[in-house]
Enzyme design. Structure first.
Site, PDB file in Angstrom:
ATOM      1  N   SER A   1     101.842  -9.961  58.165  1.00 35.93           N
ATOM      2  CA  SER A   1     101.157 -10.930  57.261  1.00 35.93           C
ATOM      3  C   SER A   1     101.864 -12.132  56.887  1.00 35.93           C
ATOM      4  O   SER A   1     103.132 -12.163  56.695  1.00 35.93           O
ATOM      5  CB  SER A   1     100.814 -10.206  55.982  1.00 35.93           C
ATOM      6  OG  SER A   1     101.693  -9.933  55.251  1.00 35.93           O
TER       7      SER A   1
ATOM      8  N   LYS B   1     111.989  -1.662  64.262  1.00 35.67           N
ATOM      9  CA  LYS B   1     111.176  -1.115  63.075  1.00 35.67           C
ATOM     10  C   LYS B   1     109.918  -0.988  63.854  1.00 35.67           C
ATOM     11  O   LYS B   1     109.222  -1.935  63.574  1.00 35.67           O
ATOM     12  CB  LYS B   1     111.146  -1.837  61.698  1.00 35.67           C
ATOM     13  CG  LYS B   1     110.399  -1.081  60.719  1.00 35.67           C
ATOM     14  CD  LYS B   1     109.888  -1.852  59.648  1.00 35.67           C
ATOM     15  CE  LYS B   1     109.059  -1.242  58.712  1.00 35.67           C
ATOM     16  NZ  LYS B   1     107.899  -1.035  59.412  1.00 35.67           N
TER      17      LYS B   1
ATOM     18  N   GLU C   1      92.006 -14.271  56.841  1.00 31.23           N
ATOM     19  CA  GLU C   1      91.974 -13.145  57.851  1.00 31.23           C
ATOM     20  C   GLU C   1      91.575 -12.080  57.374  1.00 31.23           C
ATOM     21  O   GLU C   1      91.780 -11.416  56.454  1.00 31.23           O
ATOM     22  CB  GLU C   1      93.338 -13.011  58.155  1.00 31.23           C
ATOM     23  CG  GLU C   1      93.416 -12.260  59.565  1.00 31.23           C
ATOM     24  CD  GLU C   1      94.941 -12.305  59.998  1.00 31.23           C
ATOM     25  OE1 GLU C   1      95.338 -12.845  61.235  1.00 31.23           O
ATOM     26  OE2 GLU C   1      95.743 -11.593  59.311  1.00 31.23           O
TER      27      GLU C   1
ATOM     28  N   THR D   1     102.814 -14.837  61.967  1.00 30.98           N
ATOM     29  CA  THR D   1     102.052 -14.242  60.853  1.00 30.98           C
ATOM     30  C   THR D   1     100.500 -14.569  61.059  1.00 30.98           C
ATOM     31  O   THR D   1     100.013 -14.368  61.896  1.00 30.98           O
ATOM     32  CB  THR D   1     102.437 -14.903  59.520  1.00 30.98           C
ATOM     33  OG1 THR D   1     102.517 -16.723  59.697  1.00 30.98           O
ATOM     34  CG2 THR D   1     103.774 -14.435  59.162  1.00 30.98           C
TER      35      THR D   1
ATOM     36  N   CYS E   1      95.792 -11.437  66.199  1.00 33.13           N
ATOM     37  CA  CYS E   1      96.061 -12.799  65.506  1.00 33.13           C
ATOM     38  C   CYS E   1      95.585 -14.037  66.217  1.00 33.13           C
ATOM     39  O   CYS E   1      95.432 -15.227  65.647  1.00 33.13           O
ATOM     40  CB  CYS E   1      97.456 -12.837  64.991  1.00 33.13           C
ATOM     41  SG  CYS E   1      98.563 -12.971  66.456  1.00 33.13           S
TER      42      CYS E   1
END
Length: 534
Positions: A259, A206, A416, A281, A314
């Site tokens: 997330s 995806k 974040e 994440t 990240c």
């Protein structure tokens, strides 16, 4: 730019997009956006959905493509294509499977500039950052070529008298990869696909609807490299259709980057349905800057770390914990260096800082800057109204922003922000700095800038961060080591890439055997059938 035009081959029927010459042109670019497809069993298909998401060139604000929000039936079609392809791919000898990867590596090298431009155009990474996004795909493809060695099991003859045991590492079936938008090539086609494919599994990717073209174009290259139809399939969907992967009986595992809130849901749901799960994440990485650091090099490293990729990674460095003895000097130099960065089109090689991915994310970052100011942080560099190059007036730019005197009770220093925003926290000692860093609920990366070996070693030993930098602002290890976030930056048992990656995509089978020929038949077979040594 010629390299961008070269990707539009309207005469080739089986491409990941079509261009409807009757559709309206984008008012900014004057060009008709591509209508993207989904890829199933080696064929690109027009979705039956009525919902398409606009994909932007964030440098200009122009819509360059429309991504389908594929239907539930189309997601099921992709899963079934992978199911159908699995038996033959599983039974293909691993040494033959990796021949596809060798060819894939050559194709990625050949198309590096094309893919770099596409990444820069659809995501907003400046040229060298976009090139890095592609090079990280190549890095893992090269690593996955070692599958014949890395899949090897173990064996022991005469484990008990007359009995031998062999352990095999075997593929599992169909995996789903749910990718984010911030690394449109590296994550889906580097972190997810190569090891899955090399180990004999099939995958449904995806791709992120904001910027799926890199993943789609690389999927075309997989087919050109000789990957059998159905081994790799690709869709773009909403979260509702992506939920199908979490419970579908044919899906053996889920790999996800995104997330923390979504990661927790995916981990809980998929694991409850008996699937392997790895969820990478959020983060709020900190760097501890001690007074003995090499100040100029430290400042340069911090600029790269919080402004690189416009802070949309990240492993960015959004927080510096500075020793008060050097904090004023450091902040002054950071402001000077950040102010000198040139904002411009991502695919202009002279650009120092590109745009963020879209208008919605730009507004999200700006709201965090406002929050920091309201919470009492001192705004020492304001990037809310940056000046960008000509042609970028409608682009999605946020300039480098520095908030000083951020304290632990401020949410801007804990959560974040995912943009080019740096928070400065001040401390009086190494111990105080380390305590602040370890109080974070995230633990992706952590960094120390020092020339003191004792403090460097103590930091490496005691930090919660899973990827540690000693005078390295972005301590992302090569794919041979894996990506090892901790705490609420990761949910699962096996990390992506490295040795963990091969374990994640395989399951072990122990085969114990004995032979009766030439032996006398025992009067009685023991409860343990000969597999005990006492």
């Amino acid at each position: 730019m010629a390299v961008g035009v070269a990707t539009i081959e309207t005469g080739v029927s089986n491409r990941y997009f079509s261009i409807d010459q009757t559709a309206p042109a984008d008012p900014i670019s004057g060009e008709i956006p591509k209508k993207l497809k989904y890829g199933v069993a080696g064929t690109w298909k027009e979705s039956k959905t009525g919902k398409y998401m606009p994909c932007y060139d964030p440098s200009t604000g122009a819509v360059i493509a429309l991504a389908p929000q594929c239907t539930a039936d189309e997601v099921e079609e992709a899963i079934q294509a992978a199911v159908a392809a699995y038996p033959a791919w599983r039974d293909t000898p691993v040494s033959k499977r990796v021949q596809v990867l060798f060819k894939m590596k050559a194709l990625l090298d050949e198309h590096l500039d094309e893919l770099t431009y596409l990444c820069a155009q659809e995501n907003g990474k400046k040229w060298d950052e976009a090139a890095g996004d592609i090079l990280k795909v190549i890095e893992v493809v090269e690593f996955a070529c070692g599958a014949p060695h890395l899949m090897k099991g173990e064996s022991l003859m005469n484990v008990s008298a007359g009995y031998d045991t062999v352990r095999f590492n075997e593929p599992m079936g169909v995996f789903a990869g749910i990718a984010p938008w911030n690394f449109p090539a590296m994550i889906p086609q580097g972190w997810m696909a190569p090891i899955c494919i090399a180990t004999g599994n099939c995958m449904v990717l995806k791709a992120a609807s904001f910027d799926p073209q890199c993943a789609m174009r690389i999927t075309e290259l997989w087919r050109e490299a000789g990957l059998p139809d159905g081994v790799l399939n690709i869709v773009t969907t909403s979260r509702n259709e992506a939920e199908i992967f979490l419970k579908h009986p044919a899906i053996k595992g889920i790999t996800f980057v995104g997330s923390t809130g979504v990661g927790k849901h995916i981990y809980a749901t998929a694991a409850a349905n008996g699937k392997r799960v790895q969820c990478l994440t959020e983060a709020k990485n900190h760097a501890l800057v001690l007074s003995d650091c090499m100040l100029e090099r430290t400042a340069q490293g911090i600029i790269n770390s919080f402004c690189g990729c416009a802070g949309e990674r990240c492993m960015a460095l959004p927080v510096v914990v500075a020793d008060n003895a050097v904090a004023d000097q450091l902040v002054e130099r950071l402001v000077q260096l950040a102010s000198a960065l040139k904002l411009g089109k991502a695919y202009d090689k002279s650009t120092d800082l590109g745009p963020v991915v879209n208008k919605g994310h730009q507004e999200f970052i700006l709201s965090w800057i406002e929050t920091g100011i309201k919470e009492g942080a001192k705004l020492v560099l304001d990037g809310r109204k940056p000046t960008a190059a000509a042609g970028c007036e409608k682009g999605f730019f946020v300039g480098p922003t520095i908030l000083d005197h951020v304290t632990e009770d401020m949410s801007c220093g804990r959560e974040e922000i995912f943009g080019p925003v740096l928070c400065i926290k001040r401390v009086d000692s190494f111990e105080q700095g380390l305590e602040i860093m370890n109080n974070s609920r995230f633990a992706n990366g952590s960094v120390i800038y020092t020339e003191n070996g004792h403090y460097a070693r103590e930091f490496a030993k005691n930090t919660d961060g899973g990827m540690v930098g000693i005078n390295v602002g972005i301590p992302v290890p090569l794919g041979i080591f894996g990506f090892t976030g901790h705490k609420q930056s990761f949910f699962g048992d096996l990390h992506c890439m490295g040795r963990d990656g091969f374990i994640f995509y395989t399951e072990s089978k122990n085969v114990t055997s004995t032979w009766f020929t030439g032996k006398s038949v025992p009067a009685k077979v023991s409860t343990w059938d000969g597999t005990m040594t006492r």
